[in-house]
Design an enzyme around this catalytic site. Structure first.
Site, mmCIF file in Angstrom:
data_model
loop_
_atom_site.group_PDB
_atom_site.id
_atom_site.type_symbol
_atom_site.label_atom_id
_atom_site.label_comp_id
_atom_site.label_asym_id
_atom_site.label_seq_id
_atom_site.Cartn_x
_atom_site.Cartn_y
_atom_site.Cartn_z
ATOM 1 N N ARG A 1 -0.578 4.458 0.197
ATOM 2 C CA ARG A 1 -1.441 5.604 0.481
ATOM 3 C C ARG A 1 -0.950 6.450 1.636
ATOM 4 O O ARG A 1 -1.182 7.641 1.688
ATOM 5 C CB ARG A 1 -2.871 5.139 0.760
ATOM 6 N N ASP B 1 0.858 -1.177 0.000
ATOM 7 C CA ASP B 1 0.000 0.000 0.000
ATOM 8 C C ASP B 1 0.897 1.230 0.000
ATOM 9 O O ASP B 1 1.878 1.272 0.725
ATOM 10 C CB ASP B 1 -0.866 -0.035 1.273
#
Ligand SMILES: [Zn+2]
Length: 416
Positions: free
Chosen positions: A331, A329
């Site tokens: 983000r 990830d």
């Protein structure tokens, strides 16, 4: 040889130098706009610039294309007549609490008001936030009315299914010392890596340590507010909120491999209900497509998942992303709470999210969270079970059963 049709080649400046004439100082986090100073990212009067980068995030590249194509004058200055916010946001105490907001300009919506004198003096100061009103019409909301879950009230939700919202678009404005602190690295390391990993796009990151503010060429975020925006800052008023990261495939096109759109529309339904109970609703939508890996990487991961030996199973969900992207990830929710602090939020009564990363970032930034609302089972598409079970096993909030290693092997998605 230059002719009147082909202007003489312009001298290219690789980097600027400190001590320019007329650049206004920025005191990030100062309590008043006068002390803080305006963000000036203009490319027309370079001596006035007090930041690295330019306005509009990733769209700055399109602006360059427009100039290159001869469609836009370099000298164009925005006429800001009648563009002011439809609702006043703040100022709130969080705006000047040290380190509370590091990735947006809290004064970005009101530059024509708070920096009127500087604008009159010839500084090209552009808003980095715009606040307007809209009616949003979603088939899921119309269906909720038809099924009796939602009722039009003529104010928040109209007959026919339009929801009345205040919405704000926010461009990223990074105060580099504060951003570095959030990520636990030194400012000089952050500057150097930003410079190197963008192929040397912004030399001032490494040559101008006196410039602390960077306008990065990335997407920003949009907030949708159901009810009175001022209530967001009142912890006594029930706040229903979702922080959502962009997923174009599901959000717009209805792909069934994930739960993004169903969760988003469920959150909007919750926000409308909350506002109708006398509360306020908030959806914060961040342009972080495909866990901020981008759609090309995301689609490559889909293929890798569907083609692997044994098929698309939940136990291999994160591994396949990591194989392609190098991380699970990208983000990084560290900067996400800034927008909540801009809105004055102190407490979220109902957080419509199961993400432990979002929850930890919000509560870690000092915002209280009451109930966490998971996605109703019947809204999860069959093929999205793989993602949902993998995330639950990895720490996502669920009031139900957390699947064990054996169960994860059993959760299987469609083939290509
Ligand atoms: Zn999705």
């Amino acid at each position: 040889m230059a002719t009147p049709e082909t202007p003489a080649p312009r001298h290219i400046r690789l980097t600027s130098h400190a001590g320019g004439h007329g650049a206004l100082p920025i005191q990030w986090g100062a309590a008043t706009p006068v002390e803080r100073g305006p963000i000036v990212g203009t490319t027309t009067k370079r001596a006035h610039r007090n930041v690295i980068g330019t306005h509009s995030g990733s769209y700055s590249v399109y602006r360059a294309l427009a100039v290159a194509a001869g469609a836009l004058s370099r000298e164009h200055r925005a006429d800001l007549t009648n563009t002011s916010p439809t609702d006043t946001i703040g100022p709130y105490p969080q705006w000047s609490e040290p380190g509370k907001i590091v990735s947006l300009d809290p004064w970005g919506a009101t530059v024509s008001e708070v920096f009127a004198a500087e604008l009159a003096a010839g500084y090209d100061i552009r808003p980095t936030i715009a606040v307007t009103k809209a009616h949003v019409i979603l088939p899921e909301v119309i269906e909720a009315i038809q099924k009796g879950r939602l009722k039009a009230d003529g104010n928040i939700l109209l007959e026919g299914g339009a929801a009345c919202v205040t919405k704000a678009a926010i461009e990223p404005v990074w105060w580099l010392p504060g951003v570095a602190k959030r990520f636990g690295c030194s400012e000089s390391d952050l500057r150097r890596v930003l410079f190197e990993e963008t192929g040397g796009m912004y030399p001032e990151l490494v040559t101008r340590s006196d410039l602390e503010v960077f306008l990065p060429p990335i997407g920003g975020q949009t907030v949708y507010i159901f009810g009175n925006p001022h209530d967001l800052a009142n912890p006594e008023v029930e706040l229903t909120a979702r922080v959502h990261d962009e997923c174009n495939g599901s959000d717009v096109f209805g792909s069934d491999i994930c739960t993004c759109r169903p969760y988003l529309t469920h959150a909007i339904e919750e926000c409308i209900q909350g506002a109708q109970r006398g509360g306020v609703g908030l959806v914060s939508y961040s342009r972080k497509e495909g866990r901020a890996l981008g759609e090309v990487t995301k689609f490559l991961v889909y293929n890798a998942r569907k083609r692997q030996v044994g098929g698309d199973t939940a136990d291999q969900y994160f591994a396949r992303t990591e194989c392609v992207a190098g991380v699970q990830d990208m983000r990084f929710q560290e900067l996400m709470p800034d927008v909540l602090h801009w809105l004055g939020v102190k407490k979220i009564h109902r957080l419509v999210s199961m993400s432990n990363m979002k929850y930890d970032a919000i509560t870690g930034s000092g915002i209280e969270v009451g109930v966490r609302v998971d996605i109703p089972e019947d809204l999860i598409p069959a093929d999205a079970r793989v993602e949902m079970d993998a995330k639950k096993a990895a720490g996502y909030f669920t009031p139900g059963v957390v699947p064990d290693a054996e169960a994860l092997k059993q959760t299987k998605g469609r083939t290509l």
